[in-house]
Design a protein around this motif. Sequence first.
Motif, PDB file in Angstrom:
ATOM      1  N   ILE A 121       4.591  -3.182  -4.102  1.00 45.07           N
ATOM      2  CA  ILE A 121       4.369  -1.894  -3.434  1.00 45.07           C
ATOM      3  C   ILE A 121       3.291  -2.097  -2.371  1.00 45.07           C
ATOM      4  O   ILE A 121       2.243  -2.687  -2.640  1.00 45.07           O
ATOM      5  CB  ILE A 121       3.941  -0.814  -4.446  1.00 45.07           C
ATOM      6  N   GLN A 122       3.572  -1.607  -1.166  1.00 40.36           N
ATOM      7  CA  GLN A 122       2.661  -1.869  -0.046  1.00 40.36           C
ATOM      8  C   GLN A 122       1.238  -1.381  -0.320  1.00 40.36           C
ATOM      9  O   GLN A 122       1.025  -0.277  -0.808  1.00 40.36           O
ATOM     10  CB  GLN A 122       3.191  -1.197   1.222  1.00 40.36           C
ATOM     11  N   VAL A 124      -1.967   0.272   0.707  1.00 41.59           N
ATOM     12  CA  VAL A 124      -2.256   1.249   1.766  1.00 41.59           C
ATOM     13  C   VAL A 124      -3.395   0.775   2.680  1.00 41.59           C
ATOM     14  O   VAL A 124      -3.468   1.180   3.840  1.00 41.59           O
ATOM     15  CB  VAL A 124      -2.613   2.655   1.208  1.00 41.59           C
ATOM     16  N   PHE A 125      -4.276  -0.074   2.163  1.00 38.05           N
ATOM     17  CA  PHE A 125      -5.460  -0.452   2.943  1.00 38.05           C
ATOM     18  C   PHE A 125      -5.216  -1.584   3.940  1.00 38.05           C
ATOM     19  O   PHE A 125      -6.023  -1.817   4.818  1.00 38.05           O
ATOM     20  CB  PHE A 125      -6.618  -0.820   2.006  1.00 38.05           C
ATOM     21  N   ARG A 127      -2.044  -1.791   5.402  1.00 35.74           N
ATOM     22  CA  ARG A 127      -0.756  -1.472   6.013  1.00 35.74           C
ATOM     23  C   ARG A 127      -0.753  -1.601   7.539  1.00 35.74           C
ATOM     24  O   ARG A 127       0.294  -1.843   8.135  1.00 35.74           O
ATOM     25  CB  ARG A 127      -0.270  -0.079   5.593  1.00 35.74           C
TER      26      ARG A 127
ATOM     27  N   ALA B   9      -2.619   4.948  -5.319  1.00 38.58           N
ATOM     28  CA  ALA B   9      -3.532   4.416  -4.301  1.00 38.58           C
ATOM     29  C   ALA B   9      -3.404   5.284  -3.056  1.00 38.58           C
ATOM     30  O   ALA B   9      -2.311   5.749  -2.734  1.00 38.58           O
ATOM     31  CB  ALA B   9      -3.186   2.974  -3.973  1.00 38.58           C
ATOM     32  N   TYR B  10      -4.511   5.556  -2.397  1.00 42.37           N
ATOM     33  CA  TYR B  10      -4.426   6.272  -1.118  1.00 42.37           C
ATOM     34  C   TYR B  10      -5.573   5.926  -0.194  1.00 42.37           C
ATOM     35  O   TYR B  10      -6.665   5.600  -0.615  1.00 42.37           O
ATOM     36  CB  TYR B  10      -4.343   7.796  -1.315  1.00 42.37           C
ATOM     37  N   ASP B  11      -5.238   5.954   1.086  1.00 44.04           N
ATOM     38  CA  ASP B  11      -6.218   5.871   2.158  1.00 44.04           C
ATOM     39  C   ASP B  11      -6.625   7.319   2.436  1.00 44.04           C
ATOM     40  O   ASP B  11      -5.826   8.111   2.944  1.00 44.04           O
ATOM     41  CB  ASP B  11      -5.522   5.242   3.374  1.00 44.04           C
ATOM     42  N   ASN B  14      -7.167  10.583   6.230  1.00 44.94           N
ATOM     43  CA  ASN B  14      -6.547  11.775   6.815  1.00 44.94           C
ATOM     44  C   ASN B  14      -6.372  12.943   5.842  1.00 44.94           C
ATOM     45  O   ASN B  14      -5.574  13.837   6.086  1.00 44.94           O
ATOM     46  CB  ASN B  14      -5.192  11.389   7.422  1.00 44.94           C
ATOM     47  N   HIS B  58     -11.428   7.091  -0.694  1.00 43.90           N
ATOM     48  CA  HIS B  58     -10.159   6.403  -0.946  1.00 43.90           C
ATOM     49  C   HIS B  58      -9.966   6.134  -2.438  1.00 43.90           C
ATOM     50  O   HIS B  58     -10.862   6.380  -3.241  1.00 43.90           O
ATOM     51  CB  HIS B  58     -10.140   5.072  -0.193  1.00 43.90           C
ATOM     52  N   ALA B  59      -8.797   5.617  -2.791  1.00 38.97           N
ATOM     53  CA  ALA B  59      -8.554   5.185  -4.171  1.00 38.97           C
ATOM     54  C   ALA B  59      -7.557   4.046  -4.178  1.00 38.97           C
ATOM     55  O   ALA B  59      -6.556   4.087  -3.467  1.00 38.97           O
ATOM     56  CB  ALA B  59      -8.027   6.347  -5.011  1.00 38.97           C
ATOM     57  N   SER B  60      -7.858   3.019  -4.964  1.00 40.45           N
ATOM     58  CA  SER B  60      -6.848   1.985  -5.192  1.00 40.45           C
ATOM     59  C   SER B  60      -6.348   2.054  -6.631  1.00 40.45           C
ATOM     60  O   SER B  60      -5.367   1.411  -6.982  1.00 40.45           O
ATOM     61  CB  SER B  60      -7.407   0.592  -4.886  1.00 40.45           C
ATOM     62  N   ARG B  87       2.847   7.195   4.446  1.00 39.71           N
ATOM     63  CA  ARG B  87       2.549   5.764   4.253  1.00 39.71           C
ATOM     64  C   ARG B  87       1.157   5.501   3.692  1.00 39.71           C
ATOM     65  O   ARG B  87       0.869   4.390   3.279  1.00 39.71           O
ATOM     66  CB  ARG B  87       2.698   5.006   5.579  1.00 39.71           C
ATOM     67  N   ASP B  88       0.278   6.511   3.704  1.00 44.40           N
ATOM     68  CA  ASP B  88      -1.093   6.272   3.231  1.00 44.40           C
ATOM     69  C   ASP B  88      -1.308   6.698   1.776  1.00 44.40           C
ATOM     70  O   ASP B  88      -2.434   6.712   1.281  1.00 44.40           O
ATOM     71  CB  ASP B  88      -2.129   6.912   4.167  1.00 44.40           C
ATOM     72  N   LYS B  90       0.503   5.809  -2.149  1.00 41.99           N
ATOM     73  CA  LYS B  90       1.523   5.060  -2.889  1.00 41.99           C
ATOM     74  C   LYS B  90       1.354   5.265  -4.386  1.00 41.99           C
ATOM     75  O   LYS B  90       0.240   5.224  -4.904  1.00 41.99           O
ATOM     76  CB  LYS B  90       1.375   3.553  -2.631  1.00 41.99           C
ATOM     77  N   ILE B  91       2.480   5.476  -5.074  1.00 44.03           N
ATOM     78  CA  ILE B  91       2.490   5.454  -6.536  1.00 44.03           C
ATOM     79  C   ILE B  91       2.660   4.003  -6.955  1.00 44.03           C
ATOM     80  O   ILE B  91       3.648   3.357  -6.603  1.00 44.03           O
ATOM     81  CB  ILE B  91       3.665   6.290  -7.110  1.00 44.03           C
ATOM     82  N   LEU B  92       1.705   3.476  -7.713  1.00 42.67           N
ATOM     83  CA  LEU B  92       1.749   2.072  -8.117  1.00 42.67           C
ATOM     84  C   LEU B  92       2.436   1.891  -9.466  1.00 42.67           C
ATOM     85  O   LEU B  92       2.990   0.833  -9.751  1.00 42.67           O
ATOM     86  CB  LEU B  92       0.326   1.491  -8.181  1.00 42.67           C
ATOM     87  N   TYR B 129     -12.845   1.894   6.118  1.00 40.92           N
ATOM     88  CA  TYR B 129     -13.045   1.677   4.680  1.00 40.92           C
ATOM     89  C   TYR B 129     -14.435   1.157   4.323  1.00 40.92           C
ATOM     90  O   TYR B 129     -14.691   0.824   3.172  1.00 40.92           O
ATOM     91  CB  TYR B 129     -11.976   0.705   4.150  1.00 40.92           C
ATOM     92  N   HIS B 237     -16.441   7.592   3.613  1.00 47.85           N
ATOM     93  CA  HIS B 237     -15.341   6.651   3.886  1.00 47.85           C
ATOM     94  C   HIS B 237     -15.573   5.239   3.342  1.00 47.85           C
ATOM     95  O   HIS B 237     -14.658   4.424   3.357  1.00 47.85           O
ATOM     96  CB  HIS B 237     -15.023   6.604   5.384  1.00 47.85           C
ATOM     97  N   SER B 240     -14.427   4.128  -2.782  1.00 53.09           N
ATOM     98  CA  SER B 240     -13.065   4.047  -3.306  1.00 53.09           C
ATOM     99  C   SER B 240     -13.077   4.053  -4.838  1.00 53.09           C
ATOM    100  O   SER B 240     -13.874   3.355  -5.461  1.00 53.09           O
ATOM    101  CB  SER B 240     -12.407   2.760  -2.792  1.00 53.09           C
TER     102      SER B 240
END
Lengths: 264, 264
Positions: A121-122, A124-125, A127, B9-11, B14, B58-60, B87-88, B90-92, B129, B237, B240
């Motif tokens: 899975i891509q 996000v950081f 991308r 995970a998210y950037d 935005n 953010h969150a990974s 795209r920013d 993702k469900i892991l 980041y 910013h 995370s």
Amino acid sequence: MRNIRLKVAYDGTNYHGFQRQHETHGPTIQGTLESVWARLVEEEVTLATAGRTDTGVHASGQVVNFMTQARIPEDKIPKAFNSMLPRDIKILQAECVSDDFNARWSAKWKRYDYQMDNKPIQDVFTRLYACHVPIPLNVALMQEAANLLEGRHNFKTFAAAGGASKTFERTIYRLLVKEDHGLIIVSCVGDGFLYHMVRIIVGTLMDVGKGRIRPQEIPEIIASQERRRAKMIAPAHGLSLVHVNYTEESPFEVFKDLRINDLT
Amino acid sequence: MRNIRLKVAYDGTNYHGFQRQHETHGPTIQGTLESVWARLVEEEVTLATAGRTDTGVHASGQVVNFMTQARIPEDKIPKAFNSMLPRDIKILQAECVSDDFNARWSAKWKRYDYQMDNKPIQDVFTRLYACHVPIPLNVALMQEAANLLEGRHNFKTFAAAGGASKTFERTIYRLLVKEDHGLIIVSCVGDGFLYHMVRIIVGTLMDVGKGRIRPQEIPEIIASQERRRAKMIAPAHGLSLVHVNYTEESPFEVFKDLRINDLT
């Protein structure tokens, strides 16, 4: 007149490549740098550049130069420039060089890095700076193929149509493939690169990593000099111009025992 | 009814934080996830979350859960979700958990990482980041101060006004400061965090790194329980949410000999 050389980093995501465009397609790195210089010292200059990176390609070590009559001291240039540049372009260094220096023609060798995110899975950081390849790539096979691309060859197979080069002989001093926490980095050091050459090489290495091409086929693919034998052009956003060398330093010496992060 | 747990995970660049907003301030992570789920299976759900990250954080390894009547198999959820998410985000991972699981209340400990770009000129590739600190920070002093923040303390000094917590006793199991190629990462593992606590701790460590606070002052700053003694809140910013643990695994065992990148 002074000849000023700048080391420049940029996130190419929001730019239509390095080169200034005649028509308005959107902002370019060159156009942005030239217009900030014009606002800074009221002087129009034309930049020469080590590598005219394509739309979406990044740089952590791009080099440009230009002749100027402005009196601003070199050591004040980065701060002055950076305060007026958008946040995705930074001047890292400025120095005065001899009149015959040209960022393009004086370059002895360059290093490009290509990043692939090989997690299912891509991430996000990464991308914006790595091409996502969800299929697990065989890094050992990719390195085996990379070894066969090193050296002086006619790289016509790996040159996209539309390039200005008349000769296709180039030397790749090092082509390394490294994996680090699911990120695969291809590091390519050479004396010059044909149009899209690094991205076509990386596309070919991806095909090797997926098992579609065997490393042993590489010499024949090079020898064929047929563009259709290297099908895939890797997407622009994984590529970054990392280093341009202007000294007599041997790339073999510098890159002996290279660990990929050592230079960046 | 199934209780579904997702690793996300998210950037955060935005987004206006995790939590759904009553008025429209802009998109949130929770709002985006809930509306994609509604489009996916025509069902309205309310997410519980391990950490309600602020705007720009953010969150990974964020964890959320929700009760659902939808029949989609767990293992199909990530792909289905991701194909509809921006795209920013993702469900892991998705799994079915017992009914009494709650992403917030069942968490035993969490890890947050804070990144600082300590190069003189900001790195364009980490600008979204990592917080740029151009003054060279003394990492050894920062780690010395960090050691004194570890353990069970009343962290009232490090709690911003506006938090809902009534008690201020928390345990920090590990607080590590590492430098890697000009990037400084503060990794904080604890059983729970007060409002803005990690960012205030990092702000204090930055002051230590700049020589404004001596590590020896930390015990007194903690003991004072006065918010004004820890002035700086590090910007959002750089932060995370990296990991949330729900097992009985001891954070001391897991983080023994931790190299910062081992977990990510």
